[in-house]
Design an enzyme around this catalytic site. Structure first.
Site, short mmCIF file in Angstrom:
data_model
loop_
_atom_site.label_atom_id
_atom_site.label_comp_id
_atom_site.label_asym_id
_atom_site.label_seq_id
_atom_site.Cartn_x
_atom_site.Cartn_y
_atom_site.Cartn_z
N GLY A 15 50.58 58.76 39.31
CA GLY A 15 51.40 57.78 40.04
C GLY A 15 52.24 57.23 38.90
O GLY A 15 51.68 56.73 37.94
N THR A 16 53.53 57.34 38.96
CA THR A 16 54.26 57.22 37.71
C THR A 16 55.71 56.84 37.94
O THR A 16 56.17 56.77 39.07
CB THR A 16 54.23 58.58 36.99
OG1 THR A 16 54.87 58.44 35.75
CG2 THR A 16 55.00 59.61 37.78
N THR A 17 56.40 56.60 36.83
CA THR A 17 57.85 56.46 36.88
C THR A 17 58.41 57.32 35.76
O THR A 17 58.01 57.16 34.61
CB THR A 17 58.27 55.00 36.63
OG1 THR A 17 57.52 54.16 37.45
CG2 THR A 17 59.75 54.84 36.93
N ASP A 32 56.59 56.11 31.90
CA ASP A 32 55.56 55.12 31.59
C ASP A 32 54.38 55.89 31.00
O ASP A 32 54.51 57.08 30.67
CB ASP A 32 55.16 54.35 32.85
CG ASP A 32 54.39 55.23 33.82
OD1 ASP A 32 53.31 54.83 34.26
OD2 ASP A 32 54.88 56.34 34.12
N LYS A 49 53.54 61.75 29.05
CA LYS A 49 54.01 62.60 30.14
C LYS A 49 55.25 63.38 29.75
O LYS A 49 55.83 64.08 30.59
CB LYS A 49 54.33 61.74 31.37
CG LYS A 49 53.14 60.92 31.80
CD LYS A 49 53.45 60.04 32.99
CE LYS A 49 52.36 59.00 33.15
NZ LYS A 49 52.61 58.07 34.24
#
Lengths: 216, 218
Positions: A15-17, A32, A49
Site C-alpha cells: 500500500g504505497t505512493t 515512500d 521500493k
C-alpha cells in the site's frame, strides 16, 4: 485508474505512493518506504521500493510485493542479456516493454503495477507506466499506488514541463509528503533517485525533515 | 458491458447519486461554499447542471453529496426545522444550530441514509463557519471537502490552504479545487457553482465548463 488489490487476499502488499517526474535534463523517481499487511500492521518501515534494473533505469512497484520482486528479478536478467546482445545500454522503453510483456502475459495471476523511469542516449529522460493489466504508456509524470489518489489534484496543479532539478525535487518531496499525510498505508521516509546523463543519485528525506503543511 | 442482461437503460435501475465534489472554506467575515453539477445513475449522467448548494436559511447553506434523494430530503427537513427554530427564538439561527440539526438526522438514520452534507454560513456570533456532519459527527473545521471527487484533491488543499486567506483567495481556492477534482473524478463534472456568504449577504456564482481554470495538460 488502478485500484489497490483487496488486502484480505494478498499477502504483504506495498500500500504505497510512488511517482516519477521528468525534468529538464533528467527524471526523478520517488516513493515512500512502508510495507504493510492488510493495512493494519506495518511489516517494514524502511523498505526500498526503487529497484535498479539497469545502470540508468529504475522502476518502482505497487501492489503485491512478492509479485513485484519476482517480475523485477526476471526483468533485470532479461535486460542485462539484452544489453550484452545489443552491445549498448538498453533503452528505457525496452525496460518498460520487458515489464509490460511479463505483466500482460501473466495478467491473470499477477497483481503488480510498475513505473519505469530512466535516461538513455536516444530519447533522454523518460517516464513509463505499466499498469496492472499490462498497458504501457509514456507520460511527462506519473503517480501510482494507494496514496496517489490523494495527490492527483496537487500534481495536476503544480506540475510544469521542463522544471529544474531543484524544482522537481521540491515537487516530488511535497507530493509524497502530502500523500503520506493522508494515506495510512504510506509512510516512513521519502526515497528519491535522480537520474541524469551524468549518473544516478539517491536522495533520502527522513520523516522529521519532510515539509510541513498548514495543519502541523 | 454489452452482455449485461438488462433490457432497460441503466439509469432506470441504478440509484441516482450525486457522486460529487463539494468544498467549503471559512475566511475572516464569511465563507465560500462550492460544488460541481453532475448527478449520475451508474454510468449515465442524469443531470449535468444540478446546483448542489442548498440554502438552509438566509445566510446558511449546505452542500449535498451521496444519494441525491437522501441529501435533498435532509436539506428540506432541516430547512423547515430551522424556519420554526428561528421564529421561536426571534432572530436568525446560528450556523452551529443548522449543523446540529443536520447531524441529528445523519446520526439517527445512520444505517438508512447515505448522504453527507457540509454546512457553512455566517452568523453574528461567530462569523464564518464550516461544519462537517459525516456519519453523524459534528466538527467545525477551517475548510472541508467531501464527495467522491474529494479524494483527488486532499493533497492540493493540504498544500494550498493557509490561515488568513482573503475572500478572493478563498474563491480562487474553491474554483481551482473543484476544477482539479472534476478533471479526475468520473462522477464529478459539468459547471462549478459557488456561493459567498458574509454579513452583507449571499452571492451566487456559476462558472461554465469552458471558463474553469486549466492546468498543464489542457
Amino acid at each position: 485508474m488502478d485500484r489497490p488489490p483487496n488486502p484480505q487476499n494478498t499477502g504483504v502488499s506495498t500500500g504505497t505512493t510512488i511517482l516519477a517526474v521528468k525534468f529538464n535534463g533528467g527524471v526523478i523517481i520517488g516513493s515512500d518506504s512502508r510495507a504493510s499487511i492488510g493495512g493494519s500492521y506495518v511489516s517494514n518501515k524502511m523498505i526500498n521500493k526503487l529497484i535498479q534494473v539497469h545502470d540508468k533505469i529504475f522502476c518502482c512497484i505497487a501492489g503485491s510485493l512478492a509479485d513485484a520482486q519476482a517480475v523485477t528479478k526476471m526483468a533485470k536478467f532479461q535486460l542485462s542479456f539484452h544489453s550484452i546482445q545489443m552491445e549498448a545500454p538498453p533503452l528505457v522503453k525496452a525496460a518498460a516493454s520487458v515489464l509490460k510483456e511479463l505483466c500482460y502475459n501473466n495478467r491473470e495471476e499477477l497483481q503488480a503495477g510498475f513505473i519505469t523511469a530512466g535516461w538513455d542516449r536516444k530519447r533522454g529522460p523518460q517516464v513509463y507506466t505499466v499498469s496492472m493489466g499490462g498497458m504501457l504508456i509514456s507520460q511527462p509524470f506519473t503517480i501510482g499506488g494507494s496514496g496517489s489518489t490523494f495527490i492527483y489534484g496537487y500534481a495536476d496543479a503544480k506540475f510544469k514541463p521542463d522544471m529544474s532539478r531543484e524544482e522537481c525535487l521540491q515537487f516530488t518531496t511535497n507530493a509524497l509528503t502530502l500523500a503520506i499525510g493522508r494515506d495510512n498505508v504510506s509512510g516512513g521516509v521519502v526515497h528519491m533517485v535522480v537520474i541524469t546523463e551524468d549518473g544516478v543519485e539517491h536522495v533520502v528525506v527522513p520523516g522529521d525533515k519532510l515539509p510541513k503543511f498548514h495543519d502541523e | 458491458m454489452l452482455e449485461e442482461s438488462s433490457l432497460q437503460p441503466e439509469w432506470l435501475s441504478e440509484e441516482v447519486s450525486t457522486g460529487t465534489t463539494i468544498i467549503a472554506i471559512a475566511f475572516e467575515g464569511g465563507v465560500v461554499i462550492g460544488s460541481d453539477s453532475r448527478v449520475s445513475a451508474g454510468a449515465s449522467v442524469v443531470n449535468r447542471v444540478m446546483n448542489k448548494l442548498s440554502p438552509l436559511h438566509d445566510k446558511i447553506y449546505c452542500a449535498l453529496s451521496g444519494s441525491a434523494a437522501d441529501a435533498q430530503t435532509m436539506a428540506e427537513i432541516v430547512n423547515y426545522q430551522l424556519d420554526v427554530h428561528s421564529i421561536e427564538v426571534g432572530e436568525d439561527p446560528l450556523v452551529r444550530s443548522a449543523a446540529t440539526l443536520v447531524k441529528n438526522i445523519s446520526y439517527k438514520y445512520k444505517e438508512e441514509l447515505s448522504a453527507h452534507l457540509i454546512v457553512a454560513g455566517w452568523d453574528r456570533r461567530a462569523g464564518g463557519q464550516v461544519y462537517v456532519t459525516l456519519d453523524g459527527l459534528l466538527a467545525r473545521q477551517p475548510f472541508a471537502i467531501g464527495g467522491s471527487g474529494s479524494s483527488y484533491i486532499y493533497g492540493f488543499v493540504d498544500a494550498e490552504y493557509r490561515q488568513g486567506m482573503t475572500k478572493k483567495d478563498c474563491q480562487e481556492f474553491v474554483v481551482n479545487a473543484l476544477a482539479l477534482a472534476m478533471n479526475r473524478d468520473g462522477s464529478s463534472g459539468g459547471v462549478a457553482y459557488f456561493v459567498t456568504i458574509d454579513k452583507d449577504g449571499t452571492d451566487e456564482k456559476c462558472i461554465l465548463g469552458n471558463k474553469l481554470p486549466t492546468f498543464f495538460d489542457e
